[in-house]
Scaffold this motif. Structure first.
Motif, PDB file in Angstrom:
ATOM      1  N   ARG A 107       0.832  -1.192   0.000  1.00 10.45           N
ATOM      2  CA  ARG A 107       0.000   0.000   0.000  1.00 10.45           C
ATOM      3  C   ARG A 107       0.872   1.248   0.000  1.00 10.45           C
ATOM      4  O   ARG A 107       2.067   1.197   0.326  1.00 10.45           O
ATOM      5  CB  ARG A 107      -0.927   0.006   1.205  1.00 10.45           C
ATOM      6  CG  ARG A 107      -2.047  -1.045   1.144  1.00 10.45           C
ATOM      7  CD  ARG A 107      -2.990  -0.895   2.322  1.00 10.45           C
ATOM      8  NE  ARG A 107      -4.116  -1.821   2.266  1.00 10.45           N
ATOM      9  CZ  ARG A 107      -5.251  -1.590   1.642  1.00 10.45           C
ATOM     10  NH1 ARG A 107      -5.420  -0.420   1.031  1.00 10.45           N
ATOM     11  NH2 ARG A 107      -6.219  -2.482   1.645  1.00 10.45           N
ATOM     12  N   VAL A 108       0.248   2.349  -0.394  1.00 14.17           N
ATOM     13  CA  VAL A 108       0.981   3.612  -0.487  1.00 14.17           C
ATOM     14  C   VAL A 108       1.666   3.990   0.826  1.00 14.17           C
ATOM     15  O   VAL A 108       2.851   4.360   0.834  1.00 14.17           O
ATOM     16  CB  VAL A 108       0.027   4.732  -0.959  1.00 14.17           C
ATOM     17  CG1 VAL A 108       0.649   6.113  -0.724  1.00 14.17           C
ATOM     18  CG2 VAL A 108      -0.319   4.550  -2.422  1.00 14.17           C
ATOM     19  N   PRO A 109       1.013   3.913   2.001  1.00 14.51           N
ATOM     20  CA  PRO A 109       1.720   4.284   3.246  1.00 14.51           C
ATOM     21  C   PRO A 109       2.912   3.374   3.561  1.00 14.51           C
ATOM     22  O   PRO A 109       3.821   3.796   4.279  1.00 14.51           O
ATOM     23  CB  PRO A 109       0.631   4.152   4.319  1.00 14.51           C
ATOM     24  CG  PRO A 109      -0.661   4.297   3.590  1.00 14.51           C
ATOM     25  CD  PRO A 109      -0.432   3.659   2.273  1.00 14.51           C
ATOM     26  N   ASP A 110       2.898   2.130   3.033  1.00 13.16           N
ATOM     27  CA  ASP A 110       4.015   1.231   3.276  1.00 13.16           C
ATOM     28  C   ASP A 110       5.173   1.465   2.311  1.00 13.16           C
ATOM     29  O   ASP A 110       6.286   0.952   2.531  1.00 13.16           O
ATOM     30  CB  ASP A 110       3.552  -0.229   3.137  1.00 13.16           C
ATOM     31  CG  ASP A 110       2.475  -0.575   4.149  1.00 13.16           C
ATOM     32  OD1 ASP A 110       2.516   0.000   5.266  1.00 13.16           O
ATOM     33  OD2 ASP A 110       1.590  -1.395   3.829  1.00 13.16           O
TER      34      ASP A 110
ATOM     35  N   VAL B 221      -8.155   6.041   4.250  1.00  8.81           N
ATOM     36  CA  VAL B 221      -8.874   4.801   3.938  1.00  8.81           C
ATOM     37  C   VAL B 221      -8.232   4.084   2.766  1.00  8.81           C
ATOM     38  O   VAL B 221      -8.277   2.857   2.657  1.00  8.81           O
ATOM     39  CB  VAL B 221     -10.355   5.111   3.660  1.00  8.81           C
ATOM     40  CG1 VAL B 221     -11.088   3.874   3.184  1.00  8.81           C
ATOM     41  CG2 VAL B 221     -11.012   5.665   4.917  1.00  8.81           C
ATOM     42  N   GLY B 222      -7.579   4.836   1.887  1.00 13.92           N
ATOM     43  CA  GLY B 222      -6.923   4.233   0.736  1.00 13.92           C
ATOM     44  C   GLY B 222      -7.835   4.059  -0.458  1.00 13.92           C
ATOM     45  O   GLY B 222      -7.751   3.044  -1.163  1.00 13.92           O
TER      46      GLY B 222
ATOM     47  N   LYS C 128      -3.084   0.073  -3.485  1.00 13.22           N
ATOM     48  CA  LYS C 128      -2.050  -0.940  -3.642  1.00 13.22           C
ATOM     49  C   LYS C 128      -1.321  -0.731  -4.969  1.00 13.22           C
ATOM     50  O   LYS C 128      -1.942  -0.469  -5.998  1.00 13.22           O
ATOM     51  CB  LYS C 128      -2.655  -2.339  -3.601  1.00 13.22           C
ATOM     52  CG  LYS C 128      -3.264  -2.716  -2.259  1.00 13.22           C
ATOM     53  CD  LYS C 128      -3.828  -4.127  -2.293  1.00 13.22           C
ATOM     54  CE  LYS C 128      -4.443  -4.505  -0.955  1.00 13.22           C
ATOM     55  NZ  LYS C 128      -5.000  -5.883  -0.965  1.00 13.22           N
ATOM     56  N   LEU C 129       0.024  -0.907  -4.920  1.00 14.93           N
ATOM     57  CA  LEU C 129       0.850  -0.717  -6.108  1.00 14.93           C
ATOM     58  C   LEU C 129       1.851  -1.856  -6.231  1.00 14.93           C
ATOM     59  O   LEU C 129       2.280  -2.447  -5.230  1.00 14.93           O
ATOM     60  CB  LEU C 129       1.604   0.628  -6.046  1.00 14.93           C
ATOM     61  CG  LEU C 129       0.733   1.897  -6.028  1.00 14.93           C
ATOM     62  CD1 LEU C 129       1.599   3.116  -5.786  1.00 14.93           C
ATOM     63  CD2 LEU C 129      -0.057   2.040  -7.322  1.00 14.93           C
ATOM     64  N   PHE C 130       2.235  -2.178  -7.473  1.00 10.52           N
ATOM     65  CA  PHE C 130       3.237  -3.204  -7.734  1.00 10.52           C
ATOM     66  C   PHE C 130       4.644  -2.661  -7.477  1.00 10.52           C
ATOM     67  O   PHE C 130       4.936  -1.501  -7.794  1.00 10.52           O
ATOM     68  CB  PHE C 130       3.145  -3.679  -9.190  1.00 10.52           C
ATOM     69  CG  PHE C 130       2.017  -4.627  -9.449  1.00 10.52           C
ATOM     70  CD1 PHE C 130       1.954  -5.861  -8.819  1.00 10.52           C
ATOM     71  CD2 PHE C 130       1.013  -4.302 -10.356  1.00 10.52           C
ATOM     72  CE1 PHE C 130       0.911  -6.747  -9.063  1.00 10.52           C
ATOM     73  CE2 PHE C 130      -0.022  -5.185 -10.612  1.00 10.52           C
ATOM     74  CZ  PHE C 130      -0.081  -6.404  -9.956  1.00 10.52           C
ATOM     75  N   LEU C 131       5.516  -3.536  -6.938  1.00 11.78           N
ATOM     76  CA  LEU C 131       6.912  -3.190  -6.682  1.00 11.78           C
ATOM     77  C   LEU C 131       7.837  -4.099  -7.481  1.00 11.78           C
ATOM     78  O   LEU C 131       7.459  -5.207  -7.884  1.00 11.78           O
ATOM     79  CB  LEU C 131       7.224  -3.314  -5.200  1.00 11.78           C
ATOM     80  CG  LEU C 131       6.376  -2.462  -4.241  1.00 11.78           C
ATOM     81  CD1 LEU C 131       6.798  -2.712  -2.793  1.00 11.78           C
ATOM     82  CD2 LEU C 131       6.477  -0.982  -4.576  1.00 11.78           C
TER      83      LEU C 131
END
Length: 1000
Positions: free
Chosen positions: A160-163, A215-216, A236-239
């Protein structure tokens, strides 16, 4: 001699007792005898017949297209109802409606998540679930080719973006072109569009209309197929690197030495900041708008693979709702006008992009300009006689290395201040107008629409023939006030249902006609690259207009048709097929044709006439069968009666012969006794048996036969002498009381042949068949006198022969019946055929229903051996199966829509300025000679945006010359052969006067 046979050999051996050497004898019946195959008789055809037969196989007789993939999709009708609303709406109001819907969705999701204290997880585009379980539905599309290659996308983890970001922020100092950096997806065209949008304030901000970063959840709006849609995603994003607990190689390399909090250090090094993202990134390590917008755009089109490859103009259209035109450098007529009136208005009325490698065959780079790559035109300035443009590479690196590039000799401190430019490999560079025209081959010019523009749109579906010509189906609109107008003819954007687009690709063209004028007003220019739509911008006067469509279809047999793709993925990738299929169904619902009231009536009439014709044919067939069966029944019944009468007559004849023999013997004895007592010359008596002209009836006995005593005739003595001398069978009078001496020739039974024939005829003749009495045989009254009986018999025979002649004459005048004439003997009695009852309507209904059910039932297996004709038919069927055009005929069907943008004044915003409708031929009405694809006929609106052509019977010959001319363009040399009239008339057909009207 003994015979021994060997079953394992093709011969048998004969063993003789004298030990003779065995002799081999070939066994012929070991296997079924196969006759030599007769060569197929080739029917010679003329060249024209061969060509006609080819075209008959080439094009399907029932064109159609699968419009629904999801079974029992109840949402299609709702979407179709929404799409057929042709009321005009301002472009701003259209955007505001979509934005309001999107904001309401986000608000509902936020409320729901806070209620359960969980962050938002998108169930329709869950990257983590998709990656962990190897489904790849968010990465790969449905493949419609036979041997798909493995996807090149290989992300290793999802967070997720905050992570990922230490201090994530959606915008940092607003969205700018310098924020954009392309990732591993081939969507440079989309990112170039983002760079272009960043030049005009608030354009990018219009895309993301609602978000809750805690909330995302994020809500975006995009323009698709002429209307705004909303899309919701999670954060959520791919890494590029895997998680610490799932990594192997990275972990081995990372733990080559002791580290404090090794796992946390691993995350910061490999999975934090924009640089760790697999797809698009922002240059700032904590900015997030670019990757989230790219994800939302990928979800709107199905997956990340679907947004690979495209054109910058299409991306700008999808993000702004504008209309893009292709401009080619080699086609620019006046470069001075192009600079002053178009490029200098960049970021105001227009947005521009430029690209290289238009034909897709370039590679490498030319002094820093990459081939097959798209760039954004950021600024256009003219300073001190220099015409310069600022371009942006969406990669964020790679710049022009010619004049006015970073570090070139043209730059001075003064120029850096004038243009506010700083050196650096950031993908932003200046280039002169002259070099721009040399290095770039194509421009994407997008017209932007403000609140003063309204739009009216309508969609329809039509079949595209193989021959390229203007179509029967047309658009027609009425403009109530003069003003600027932009006409856009577009097809569905197949990017958001990739894999289900089918084998056909379409190129669109249209031509605008004004009612009352011979020549067309303007026509569209066929684009080379962007096939999604074509447009024309011009100023129109108030009036009625017709838009003729010319659609060119090409077929790629290497692609799979829709039905095969559905079959391939129905089990393996159900979720993906459901998602893409739903988009496909809703897209094609726009072009659903709604039947008008007049079309419904015409269809009912056609169906009624067809049903009536079927009933008439069926009734005729059944009556022929019934008459034939009735004829054979009557014929068989008559035959049985005739046989019965003959048998009865034979029995009566035998009884009669027996009785006559007994009487004759008694009579001879009486004569002998009489001769003994009296003189035969003086006195004599003879017993004469009188019989009617027919055989006694079935109930008569021998004692009932009438006897009559009379004086002996002159021939009495001769008769008596003949009886006494010959000692033969007693005389039996014939049915006509003929007293001619009886011939002596007799059959095996001792009955004279002539008597047997006459008695059989007499026995059968008086009996007649009464059809009304169901086969009751009637007997005539017996006559006691020879003259009366003979006359009655002759009269009856004459009457019967006359009736038969009349019936034969009447039958000869009637047309022959194929079911009966070949089987029925015309000489037979057909008097009872007319008594067949007629067939009722109820019987016809039952028979039709039975035939329909019989057609639905599978045919029973045939166990009979194939005949020569069957083998010939099978060979023809095999030839048809091998014919690629008959197995897969031409069947191109496209859904197209016309959008009309018109500029309105403030006082006219609430007025309906454009009335748009579809004009299509009534499929249930036979076309007249003048109702062809080139007509501009009168229309009748059905109240649903669709209209059909009225009857042209009242205008026979009207506008014939004009109709013929409308089918060809002025630069088509074939047009010269179709011009009608004298020199002046032909000239006016090409360059008409404003007031010229079609001839009457």
């Amino acid at each position: 001699m003994s015979v021994t046979s060997s079953t394992s050999s093709e011969s048998v051996y004969l063993e003789r007792d004298d030990d003779i050497a065995p002799v081999a004898r070939t066994v012929i019946a070991k296997r079924p005898v196969s006759t030599a195959k007769m060569p197929k008789k080739i029917k010679q055809k003329t060249p024209q017949d061969t060509i006609d037969e080819f075209w008959a196989k080439f094009t399907t007789k029932a064109p159609g297209k699968a419009t629904t993939v999801i079974p029992h999709n109840s949402y299609v009708d709702l979407a179709a109802k929404h799409a057929h609303q042709t009321t005009g709406i301002t472009t701003q109001a259209s955007y505001d409606e979509a934005a309001a819907v999107c904001q309401a969705k986000v608000a509902k999701i936020v409320k729901e998540c806070r209620r359960v204290n969980q962050k938002y997880r998108d169930p329709h585009f869950d990257l983590e679930w998709d990656l962990k379980w190897g489904k790849r539905d968010t990465l790969e599309t449905l493949y419609n080719f036979r041997n798909p290659l493995q996807s090149k996308f290989k992300p290793k983890s999802v967070k997720r973006v905050p992570d990922i970001f230490e201090n994530p922020r959606f915008y940092i100092d607003g969205p700018t072109a310098s924020d954009v950096r392309q990732g591993r997806d081939g969507d440079c065209w989309l990112l170039a569009a983002l760079c272009t949008l960043s030049n005009k304030p608030s354009l990018i901000e219009r895309c993301c209309v609602a978000r809750d970063e805690q909330v995302g959840v994020y809500g975006f709006v995009f323009h698709r197929d002429g209307e705004w849609i909303s899309e919701i995603i999670d954060d959520k994003l791919f890494l590029t690197k895997p998680d610490f607990e799932e990594s192997f190689l990275e972990r081995v390399l990372w733990e080559d030495r002791e580290r404090v909090e090794s796992e946390e250090q691993y995350r910061k090094a490999y999975q934090s900041g924009s640089g760790s993202l697999y797809f698009a990134q922002c240059v700032h390590p904590d900015e997030t708008w670019v990757p989230l917008l790219e994800k939302a755009y990928a979800k709107a089109h199905g997956d990340f693979a679907a947004i690979e490859g495209g054109f910058t103009g299409e991306g700008i259209e999808d993000l702004t709702g504008g209309v893009t035109s292709e401009l080619y450098t080699s086609d620019i007529l006046d470069t001075e006008y192009f600079w002053k009136e178009e490029l200098m208005k960049v970021n105001e009325e227009f947005l521009f992009g430029c690209s290289t490698g238009m034909w897709g065959i370039g590679w490498g780079e030319r002094r820093g300009i990459l081939e097959l790559h798209a760039y954004s035109v950021m600024r256009a300035v003219e300073v001190d006689g220099h015409r310069l443009l600022l371009l942006q590479n969406p990669w964020g690196k790679g710049e022009w290395k010619g004049p006015w590039s970073d570090g070139s000799k043209e730059w001075t401190a003064e120029w850096l201040l004038k243009l506010n430019h700083r050196f650096g490999d950031d993908g932003s560079f200046w280039i002169s107008y002259k070099d721009l025209l040399r290095k770039y081959q194509a421009f994407d010019r997008t017209r932007l629409f403000g609140p003063e523009w309204k739009v009216t749109s309508l969609w329809t579906t039509l079949s595209v023939p193989w021959t390229l010509d203007y179509h029967d189906t047309q658009f027609a609109f009425s403009l109530t006030k003069s003003g600027p107008v932009v006409l856009v003819l577009s097809q569905l954007d197949d990017r958001y249902y990739r894999g289900l687009e089918g084998q056909y690709r379409f190129e669109l063209n249209f031509r605008l006609h004004k009612t009352g004028q011979e020549d067309y007003v303007v026509r569209s220019i066929n684009p080379y690259c962007q096939k999604r739509s074509v447009n024309v911008e011009l100023k129109l006067e108030a009036g009625d207009y017709t838009v003729l469509l010319k659609i060119n279809a090409t077929r790629d047999m290497g692609l799979l048709p829709i039905e095969e793709v559905v079959r391939n993925y129905a089990r393996e990738r159900r979720d993906k097929l459901v998602a893409v299929g739903m988009s496909y169904d809703l897209a094609h619902s726009k072009g659903k044709i709604i039947e008008s009231e007049e079309e419904r009536r015409a269809r009912k009439d056609v169906e009624k006439r067809k049903e009536q014709k079927q009933k008439e044919e069926l009734k005729k067939k059944l009556m022929n069968i019934r008459q034939r069966n009735h004829y054979y029944n009557v014929k068989e019944q008559n035959k049985r009666r005739e046989n019965k009468a003959k048998a009865k007559a034979k029995v009566q004849l035998r009884k009669y012969q027996k009785a006559e023999r007994e009487k004759t013997m008694r009579g001879a004895k009486d004569i002998e006794d009489s001769e003994a007592t009296q003189d035969p010359l003086q006195t004599g008596r003879r017993v004469q048996i009188l019989t009617p002209g027919s055989t006694p009836g079935p109930g008569d006995s021998q004692k009932d036969l009438p006897l009559k005593t009379s004086k002996p005739s002159q021939d009495t003595n001769a008769t008596m002498n003949s009886v006494e001398s010959e000692k033969s069978t007693p005389v039996a009078p014939d049915p006509g009381f003929d007293t001619t001496p009886v011939p002596q020739t007799s059959d095996a039974s001792g009955v004279p042949t002539e008597w047997a024939t006459k008695l059989a005829t007499a026995a059968a003749a008086p009996y007649s068949v009464d059809s009304s009495s169901s086969g009751v045989v009637s007997e005539p009254q017996s006559s006691t006198f020879k003259g009366q009986t003979t006359k009655a018999l002759e009269a009856q025979t004459s009457h019967t022969n006359q009736d038969r002649e009349d019936r034969n004459t009447k039958k000869a005048a009637e047309p022959p019946s194929p079911e009966t004439d070949s089987e029925i003997d015309s000489s037979s009695d057909e008097s009872d055929i007319s008594s067949v009852a007629d067939i009722s309507d109820r019987e016809l209904e039952y028979e039709l229903q039975y035939q329909l059910e019989a057609r639905a039932r599978p045919p029973p297996p045939v166990a009979a051996q194939p005949t020569a004709s069957d083998e010939a038919e099978k060979e023809e069927e095999d030839d048809d199966d091998n014919d690629e055009f008959l197995r897969s005929p031409w069947n191109a069907v496209v859904t197209v829509g016309l959008r009309i943008y018109h500029k309105v004044a403030k006082e006219d915003k609430d007025k309906e300025m454009v009335r748009l409708r579809v004009v299509r031929p009534n499929p249930h009405v036979k076309k007249t000679g003048h109702e062809n694809a080139k007509d501009a006929p009168r229309e009748k609106d059905n109240g649903q945006g669709n209209s059909h052509r009225g009857s042209r019977e009242d205008s026979e010959g009207e506008e014939q010359g004009v109709d013929m001319e409308k089918g060809l363009d002025v630069d088509d040399s074939s047009k010269d052969a179709t011009l009608i009239g004298d020199h002046e008339r032909r000239k006016k057909s090409i360059v008409p006067n404003e007031g010229l009207r079609p001839p009457r």
